[in-house]
Scaffold this active site. Structure first.
Site, PDB file in Angstrom:
ATOM      1  N   HIS A  55       0.851  -1.203   0.000  1.00 23.89           N
ATOM      2  CA  HIS A  55       0.000   0.000   0.000  1.00 23.89           C
ATOM      3  C   HIS A  55       0.888   1.256   0.000  1.00 23.89           C
ATOM      4  O   HIS A  55       0.697   2.169  -0.810  1.00 23.89           O
ATOM      5  CB  HIS A  55      -0.894  -0.047   1.251  1.00 23.89           C
ATOM      6  CG  HIS A  55      -1.806   1.119   1.428  1.00 23.89           C
ATOM      7  ND1 HIS A  55      -3.169   1.035   1.249  1.00 23.89           N
ATOM      8  CD2 HIS A  55      -1.575   2.407   1.786  1.00 23.89           C
ATOM      9  CE1 HIS A  55      -3.722   2.217   1.491  1.00 23.89           C
ATOM     10  NE2 HIS A  55      -2.771   3.067   1.814  1.00 23.89           N
ATOM     11  N   GLU A  56       1.884   1.275   0.899  1.00 24.14           N
ATOM     12  CA  GLU A  56       2.740   2.471   1.009  1.00 24.14           C
ATOM     13  C   GLU A  56       3.612   2.645  -0.232  1.00 24.14           C
ATOM     14  O   GLU A  56       3.855   3.767  -0.677  1.00 24.14           O
ATOM     15  CB  GLU A  56       3.611   2.394   2.262  1.00 24.14           C
ATOM     16  CG  GLU A  56       2.841   2.225   3.571  1.00 24.14           C
ATOM     17  CD  GLU A  56       1.685   3.189   3.748  1.00 24.14           C
ATOM     18  OE1 GLU A  56       1.808   4.368   3.352  1.00 24.14           O
ATOM     19  OE2 GLU A  56       0.632   2.774   4.281  1.00 24.14           O
TER      20      GLU A  56
END
Length: 850
Positions: free
Chosen positions: A297-298
């Site tokens: 996600h990051e």
């Protein structure tokens, strides 16, 4: 006349823009103070008599404006608390064109988990949404992208990490001075700094990009897995976007006290330790999947958010929904055996639950200021946003969708964009009316309930907005991209339908009798389905023919209809009774979740005991067949099924037999026997044994918890302390809430654990009400934690509780959690009404069971 900055909804004028910050910070780690000096390169589109910067609790010193060989000092420096700004006013207008602004300032570390703050031995920053202004006087809105050239002076002996690689390290008096490579253009919320006694993995490169994962020395052995995830997913992300990674390096850091799960600062991603660090030999699969998903996600944000950034916080979902969807997609490519999309369905369930309330909000909603931006970090922005993107991708096809994303990335590189830019790119690539589809789903609250009735080969469909409160109706419609899956004489087939109207009739392709039909194939649609009785009976009879995601949806949708007063709880329990021999762990998780709600809220006393025995009869044969000991080389699916059954039989049904099995295993595990408990059984077993535990066990957890290097184990022991049902021990746990035993990041989950404790609940609720100011103080005013404290009150059960929650929040409003307050009160009032409505029906149903 009041200055515009007196309004908390003030936005910076776009006529003055920063192009580059060159700043030097000096940190006093012991006194928790800092000083700074910076030169900002500016561009003035027109003459102006003032420059407005964001700043909170910063003391500005010397300020100099330079342009065309001249230098000027401001006539006044006026802070405006409402808008968190400082106004530099000059005697005469400043000329248009290029200029520089020199600023010197001092400040203190922030109390709480934002700005620059202390997390144990580490000093770290957390700037999103609008806290760069706590460390730098800056243009702290996402549309003001600039390059950042930072140097930091700190006492010797610390590791110092920034957005760019270190280009120079030198001794500077008593300090070491570290200079970082200048960044690409970035919004201020993506700048980061971490200082402390950190150690990193050896540098490894992916296509020339150096990757390292950092932690405190005692946790260095837990960094390998997070490092491996980054190395595996970075090339896959580069391939998806068709663009190289832009930020020179990837550093990932576990921060000992951290408000969110993680933060996508460009090139320096910060994490709550439990979202990054683990030991694969002892970590449950759920923890491994969670770390893989968060890391991905990051990293997805490095493109979607950092490279192309939203103009303002109303489009936060552009960042978060995309990164949410992307993380599941990429991890699923990397580890298909993990079946990540079933986990996605579980996340999506929280968004469906929230979005069925009257107090929900659209994915794209009005955000007037930084405080309101903070409230947007919720399941609607992340999970509903991600689910809508998945639904649109399913409708357009993977290829055209990806081409649209690539076009969007190329066109808005290094710049800012709004949602229409994305729709245009997707529409162009797919040659489809994406805007019609997207605008309805992103701009409108709620979602449809699609009713499906089958007559021969004719399917009658209708839609209306779904509310979880019985009797509430409104007239919204959606273009619903539906995928039907059904079986007839020719086998199983799929058919796509775009339901635009309130009602439609569809002739199913193929021929012969329809054995069964699901109106949301693989559960990719963000809607619920109500089947007519014969269609529901066909699905229940052919339950094994459905995909696991469809079985989950069948249970979840029926439960939602019970909540909304459109189906009976007895029918739901009959349906649940068909899942006794269910072998899929994700479906079992859904089943156990629904049954746990009934056991926790809808039955008491004798009925509760009767319900537990019914659950035990339904699911313990499956556990007996599997046993507690994993066989050598046993597949993950089997391990996860066993874990779900232990949660059901030992946790929910409170089986004495399961407790007798778990007790000696937990004791052996605490003595250092790694084989006593298969890792996926740890959470359920520790919680079960703690619930019935004595003071010796309480002391063991209390002593071990702070010394435990593995963050998932530490959290397991911390939450176990809230589970002891011996009244004296429940009270001891309550006292810990106000001590250093519970880190700031954990206060909300600890409070929720105490509210979930059946013997301690009333006493703890009384403590929360009488010491509310102290409870709020424990969050360090972190907006996310304040929201979670408010949401935890939804665990309460009775009408009396509801009235007390209302009175408490009315007398002590929490401005940072207005949305959470409305949603919690609405949800709790529905839960109370459901209990009053359905408890007699559950009791009557239980009496009929053999």
């Amino acid at each position: 006349m009041a200055h515009p900055t007196e309004d908390k909804n003030f936005r910076l004028p776009t006529s003055i823009r920063p192009r580059r910050y060159a700043a030097t910070l000096t940190l006093d780690m012991d006194a928790k103070r800092f000083s700074g000096q910076q030169t900002i390169d500016l561009e003035l589109a027109e003459p102006s008599q003032e420059i407005i910067l964001h700043a909170i609790a910063l003391q500005l010193g010397e300020v100099t404006f330079r342009a065309g060989g001249e230098q000027r000092k401001p006539a006044s420096i006026q802070p405006a608390a409402q808008s968190e700004t400082v106004v530099l006013r000059f005697d005469a207008p400043l000329p248009r064109g290029s200029a520089t602004l020199d600023v010197a300032w001092t400040g203190r570390f922030t109390e709480g988990l934002r700005g620059l703050y202390s997390a144990g031995k580490v000093a770290a920053t957390q700037f999103e949404a609008a806290d760069a202004r706590r460390l730098f006087p800056s243009f702290d809105e996402p549309a003001f992208k600039a390059k950042w050239a930072l140097s930091v002076r700190v006492p010797k002996g610390h590791t110092v990490l920034g957005n760019g690689p270190v280009v120079k390290e030198e001794q500077d008096g008593d300090h070491q001075k570290v200079t970082f490579q200048e960044t690409e253009v970035l919004s201020s919320y993506l700048i980061a700094l971490v200082v402390g006694p950190l150690v990193g993995t050896p540098e490894e490169r992916v296509g020339g990009v150096p990757v390292r994962t950092w932690a405190l020395p005692e946790k260095a052995h837990l960094t390998r897995f997070g490092q491996d995830v980054a190395l595996a997913v970075l090339p896959r992300l580069q391939d998806y976007f068709g663009l190289p990674y832009a930020f020179t390096k990837v550093d990932q850091v576990g921060i000992p006290d951290f408000e969110a799960g993680a933060m996508e600062n460009a090139g320096l991603i910060t994490y709550r330790e439990v979202a990054l660090l683990l030991d694969p030999a002892t970590a449950p699969l759920s923890v491994q999947k969670r770390v893989a998903e968060v890391v991905t996600h990051e990293l997805a944000h490095q493109w979607f958010g950092n490279w192309v950034t939203m103009v303002w916080w109303d489009d936060l979902w552009l960042n978060e929904a995309f990164a949410t969807w992307m993380a599941f997609k990429i991890v699923d490519q990397w580890r298909p055996e993990w079946r990540m999309w079933l986990d996605f369905d579980a996340h999506r369930a929280s968004a469906l639950h929230l979005d069925a309330l009257k107090s929900t909000h659209p994915i794209h909603g009005e955000v007037r200021n930084a405080g309101e931006a903070g409230e947007s970090f919720d399941a609607i922005t992340y999970e509903k946003g991600g689910a809508v993107l998945r639904m649109i991708e399913g409708f357009l096809g993977e290829g055209p969708f990806r081409e649209g994303i690539r076009q969007y990335m190329r066109k808005h590189a290094r710049a800012n964009a709004v949602k229409e830019d994305l729709w245009n790119a997707l529409g162009e690539a797919a040659k489809q009316p994406v805007e019609e589809l997207a605008t309805a789903w992103v701009g409108q609250s709620g979602f449809p309930l699609v009713s499906a009735r089958l007559e021969g080969r004719t399917l009658h469909l209708s839609q209306r907005r779904f509310y979880s409160e019985p009797g509430v109706q409104s007239g919204e419609k959606w273009p619903v991209p539906m995928v039907l899956r059904f079986e007839d004489g020719g086998g199983v087939r799929e058919q796509r339908v775009l339901l635009r109207d309130a009602q439609a009739t569809v002739t199913l392709e193929g021929s012969g009798d329809v054995k069964w039909l699901t109106a949301n194939a693989n559960s990719t649609g963000f809607y619920r389905v109500a089947y007519d009785k014969p269609s529901l009976e066909k699905l229940a009879t052919n339950i094994k023919a459905l995909a696991p995601s469809e079985r989950i949806s069948l249970l979840a949708d029926q439960w939602a209809l019970v909540r909304a007063g459109q189906a009976s709880v007895a029918d739901l329990l009959d349906l649940a009774g068909r899942f006794g021999d269910e072998e899929d762990d994700s479906v079992l998780d859904e089943l156990v979740g629904r049954l746990a709600y009934i056991e926790g809220r809808l039955v008491d006393g004798e009925e509760q005991e009767r319900f537990r025995r019914w659950v035990e009869r339904l699911l313990s044969p499956g556990l007996k067949k599997l046993g507690w000991q994993a066989a050598a080389g046993e597949p993950d699916r089997v391990k996860l099924r066993r874990a779900a059954l232990v949660r059901a039989v030992g946790g929910l049904a409170r089986s004495q037999e399961a407790l007798a099995e778990a007790r000696p295993r937990v004791a052996r595990m605490l003595d250092g026997d790694r084989d006593a408990l298969e890792p996926n059984l740890l959470d359920a077993s520790v919680a079960m044994v703690a619930r019935a535990g004595d003071s010796a066990l309480f002391d063991t957890f209390l002593q071990r918890m702070p010394k435990e290097p593995d963050p998932a184990t530490q959290r397991r022991y911390l939450m176990a302390l809230t589970a002891f049902e011996n009244p004296a021990l429940a009270e001891r746990a309550q006292g810990l809430f106000f001590s250093d035993t519970v880190k700031t990041q954990d206060v909300a989950s600890f409070a929720a654990g105490l509210l979930g404790n059946r013997t301690g609940r009333e006493k703890w609720w009384e403590v929360m009400r009488t010491r509310w100011k102290d409870v709020v103080l424990r969050t360090g005013s972190a907006p996310m934690l304040l929201r979670r404290i408010v949401e935890a009150m939804g665990i309460l059960r009775t009408r009396e509780h509801l009235e007390q929650v209302k009175a408490l929040l009315q007398a002590n409003p929490v401005p940072e959690a207005q949305q959470a307050t409305a949603q919690t009160l609405e949800r709790l009032s529905q839960d109370v009404a459901l209990r009053e409505r359905c408890a007699p029906e559950v009791a009557a149903w239980l009496k009929k069971q053999p």
